[in-house]
Scaffold this motif. Structure first.
Motif, short mmCIF file in Angstrom:
data_model
loop_
_atom_site.label_atom_id
_atom_site.label_comp_id
_atom_site.label_asym_id
_atom_site.label_seq_id
_atom_site.Cartn_x
_atom_site.Cartn_y
_atom_site.Cartn_z
N ARG A 112 -0.69 8.50 -9.30
CA ARG A 112 1.07 9.74 -9.15
C ARG A 112 2.16 8.96 -8.30
O ARG A 112 2.54 9.12 -9.12
CB ARG A 112 0.39 11.01 -9.72
N LEU A 113 1.32 9.18 -7.24
CA LEU A 113 2.38 8.14 -6.05
C LEU A 113 3.27 6.37 -6.23
O LEU A 113 3.08 5.88 -5.15
CB LEU A 113 2.10 8.54 -4.84
N ASN A 114 2.46 5.67 -7.15
CA ASN A 114 2.26 4.65 -7.84
C ASN A 114 2.16 3.50 -6.15
O ASN A 114 2.79 2.73 -5.81
CB ASN A 114 4.00 3.90 -7.17
N GLY A 115 0.49 3.85 -5.47
CA GLY A 115 -0.33 3.70 -4.92
C GLY A 115 -0.48 4.14 -3.67
O GLY A 115 0.59 4.87 -3.13
N HIS A 161 9.71 -5.14 -7.60
CA HIS A 161 8.39 -4.31 -6.88
C HIS A 161 8.14 -4.66 -5.59
O HIS A 161 7.71 -6.17 -5.18
CB HIS A 161 7.33 -4.35 -8.20
N GLN A 162 8.04 -4.05 -4.43
CA GLN A 162 7.11 -4.29 -3.01
C GLN A 162 6.33 -3.37 -2.45
O GLN A 162 5.88 -2.13 -2.47
CB GLN A 162 7.94 -3.88 -2.72
N GLU A 163 4.99 -4.18 -1.78
CA GLU A 163 4.33 -3.80 -1.21
C GLU A 163 4.16 -3.18 -0.32
O GLU A 163 4.62 -4.21 0.87
CB GLU A 163 2.44 -4.30 -1.42
N LEU A 164 4.44 -1.86 0.35
CA LEU A 164 4.94 -1.58 1.51
C LEU A 164 3.20 -1.39 2.93
O LEU A 164 2.73 -0.80 2.74
CB LEU A 164 5.71 -0.23 0.97
N PHE A 165 3.44 -2.90 3.20
CA PHE A 165 2.10 -2.98 3.78
C PHE A 165 2.10 -2.41 4.76
O PHE A 165 1.93 -3.24 5.89
CB PHE A 165 1.26 -4.39 3.41
N ARG A 166 2.15 -1.05 5.04
CA ARG A 166 2.74 -0.50 6.63
C ARG A 166 2.11 0.97 6.34
O ARG A 166 2.43 1.58 6.18
CB ARG A 166 4.13 -0.21 6.75
N MET A 167 0.56 1.04 7.01
CA MET A 167 -0.07 1.79 7.43
C MET A 167 -0.01 3.53 8.42
O MET A 167 -1.03 3.82 8.45
CB MET A 167 -1.54 1.88 7.26
N ARG A 168 0.81 2.43 9.05
CA ARG A 168 1.25 3.63 10.26
C ARG A 168 2.59 4.07 10.09
O ARG A 168 3.54 2.81 9.88
CB ARG A 168 0.21 3.63 10.93
N GLY A 194 -4.23 0.70 -4.39
CA GLY A 194 -2.55 -0.19 -4.52
C GLY A 194 -2.03 -0.60 -5.59
O GLY A 194 -3.36 -0.35 -7.30
N CYS A 195 -1.13 -0.30 -6.62
CA CYS A 195 -0.83 -0.71 -7.82
C CYS A 195 0.27 -1.30 -7.97
O CYS A 195 1.32 -2.12 -8.78
CB CYS A 195 -0.14 0.75 -8.47
N PHE A 196 -0.26 -2.55 -7.40
CA PHE A 196 0.58 -3.78 -7.28
C PHE A 196 -0.29 -4.77 -8.05
O PHE A 196 -0.78 -5.71 -7.56
CB PHE A 196 0.84 -4.59 -5.77
N ASP A 197 0.16 -4.66 -9.04
CA ASP A 197 -0.14 -5.38 -10.37
C ASP A 197 0.54 -6.19 -11.25
O ASP A 197 -0.49 -6.77 -12.56
CB ASP A 197 -1.27 -4.28 -10.73
N PHE A 198 1.31 -6.50 -10.43
CA PHE A 198 1.41 -7.36 -11.86
C PHE A 198 1.99 -7.08 -13.20
O PHE A 198 3.07 -8.05 -14.23
CB PHE A 198 1.45 -8.89 -11.72
N ASP A 243 -0.20 2.53 -0.93
CA ASP A 243 0.94 2.37 0.26
C ASP A 243 1.71 3.04 0.32
O ASP A 243 2.77 3.19 1.42
CB ASP A 243 1.77 1.21 0.12
N LYS A 244 2.48 3.78 -1.26
CA LYS A 244 3.47 4.38 -1.36
C LYS A 244 3.11 5.85 -0.64
O LYS A 244 4.30 6.53 0.00
CB LYS A 244 4.48 4.82 -2.80
N MET A 245 1.86 6.87 -1.00
CA MET A 245 1.34 7.56 -0.49
C MET A 245 1.70 7.40 1.52
O MET A 245 1.81 9.02 1.60
CB MET A 245 -0.27 7.92 -1.02
N TYR A 246 1.13 6.13 1.97
CA TYR A 246 0.98 6.62 3.41
C TYR A 246 2.61 6.22 3.44
O TYR A 246 2.63 7.44 4.76
CB TYR A 246 0.46 5.55 3.11
N ARG A 247 3.59 6.19 3.27
CA ARG A 247 5.03 6.56 3.17
C ARG A 247 5.97 7.84 3.24
O ARG A 247 5.76 8.31 3.98
CB ARG A 247 5.74 5.39 2.19
N LEU A 248 4.80 8.97 1.98
CA LEU A 248 5.76 10.17 1.53
C LEU A 248 4.25 10.75 3.03
O LEU A 248 4.77 11.74 3.25
CB LEU A 248 4.93 10.39 -0.07
N HIS A 249 3.55 10.67 2.99
CA HIS A 249 2.30 11.10 4.04
C HIS A 249 3.55 10.77 5.75
O HIS A 249 3.27 11.89 6.41
CB HIS A 249 1.37 10.83 4.41
#
Length: 379
Positions: free
Chosen positions: A1-4, A372-379, A250-254, A6-12
């Motif tokens: 629901r948060l689109n992956g 569409h962008q993968e936010l590959f930043r986990m911290r 992840g939801c970076f699924d094309f 990676d997006k959830m970690y950004r919100l976190h």
């Protein structure tokens, strides 16, 4: 629901920053005002009758003692939690240190639950504000217990063994193929997984750089030496190395409805596109695709492998060697793909580059939901 994830970690991360900000205000409201009275900046307000705790003198004494303990616990836990959040935000702190210290936030949270329950006015618990507070405290306590017991992600973990390793030394990159246990559910191109090679170091996230074949049950990870751990992996990974893989995430699924697609894989951000090209080679058709791969380092063997995958998938490949060709710009992409307004743009690479691409393309008329962008930043 948060689109992956990676997006959830950004919100976190931003919720953590917001919580720290509110906690600082709360701390100053509780202690700073007392200090300002002592400094003569404020006048002490008159006090009304204290809250009733019941139980006679003994009950009042117990209640007073609990409140004192809760205030002390809250104050010192605040100092500890604030320090831990700052550590989490400092990128220079090694990942293994961050991983260990971050878990202690769950202990701090449970201490603050005690602080909140004791010091919240008794009248509040019979009102909607109390019900909401109780629900949030209960949910947070369950989450803290799950974290401290190591149960988060456990159901998604499978064992694996490295069965082949290919090194691209000019790129400081190693590609490792991992044979997975039957529990692995499969993945779609563009997803990532957490891989544990050293238990002391913990799990690190890597994009899965291969399409899923249930007959072979293998996945490939491409790792670039960007830090202490990933640099060590260049030497650690070899055939027979046991690993644990958790995912997929992840939801970076094309998956979009646009009539064509533009892919931008900058540097090591090329990995999800490799997986997608392998998938398209087995399942031809779909929207026309242009893949742009800007890279600072150049390895003919890696480019040849990428070219072979693009040819098999029917993808138009555009490689930009930055020292030779200059930086890839949004104008370069638009000149190469005149139909860019009809395309979905999928980006994986440095966050600043992706932010600049999004800003430029949306300013020129690309719908925001087409980027569409993968936010590959986990911290």
């Amino acid at each position: 629901r948060l689109n992956g994830l990676d997006k959830m970690y950004r919100l976190h991360r931003w919720l953590g920053i917001a919580a720290l900000t509110v906690a600082v205000v709360h701390w100053w409201w509780a202690l700073g005002t007392k200090w300002m009275v002592g400094w003569g900046w404020l006048s002490r307000p008159g006090r009304g009758p204290g809250p009733a705790h019941g139980g006679g003198a003994g009950g009042e004494s117990l209640g007073h003692m609990l409140r004192g303990i809760a205030e002390t616990v809250g104050e010192w836990t605040f100092y500890a939690v604030a320090a831990l959040i700052v550590v989490a935000l400092l990128q220079r702190v090694p990942y293994r240190v961050f991983r260990w210290t971050h878990k202690w936030l769950a202990v701090g949270y449970l201490a603050l639950v005690f602080h909140a329950i004791v010091l919240t006015s008794t009248d509040y618990w019979a009102q909607p504000v109390g019900w909401v507070l109780a629900l949030l405290l209960a949910a947070g306590s369950i989450a803290a217990a799950l974290s401290l017991s190591g149960r988060i992600g456990r159901s998604r973990r499978v064992s694996g063994t490295v069965c082949s390793v290919t090194r691209f030394d000019p790129l400081r990159v190693v590609a490792a193929t991992v044979a997975l246990a039957p529990d692995w559910p499969g993945h779609v191109p563009g997803q990532f997984a957490f891989v544990t090679v050293d238990r002391n170091e913990g799990a690190h996230p890597y994009t899965i750089a291969s399409a899923w074949d249930p007959k072979e049950r293998c996945v490939e990870f491409v790792v670039k030496g960007l830090g202490d751990h990933t640099a060590q992996l260049q030497q650690q990974l070899c055939e027979g190395t046991a690993v644990t893989v958790e995912g997929p995430y992840g939801c970076f699924d094309f998956d979009d409805a646009r009539p064509r697609q533009i892919w931008v894989g900058a540097g090591i951000g090329i990995t999800p596109f490799i997986a997608r090209m392998q998938y398209l080679a087995r399942h031809p058709g779909g929207a026309p695709v242009d893949l742009f791969h800007p890279t600072t380092d150049h390895d003919p063997a890696a480019i040849e492998r990428l070219t072979r995958d693009a040819r098999a998938a029917g993808v138009r490949l555009h490689v930009t060697i930055t020292p030779r060709d200059g930086r890839l710009t949004p104008d370069d992409i638009r000149r190469t793909v005149p139909e860019w307004r009809e395309a979905g743009l999928w980006f994986c690479g440095p966050v600043a580059f992706g932010r600049a691409l999004r800003r430029d393309f949306t300013a020129h008329g690309l719908p925001a939901d087409a980027f569409h962008q993968e936010l590959f930043r986990m911290r």
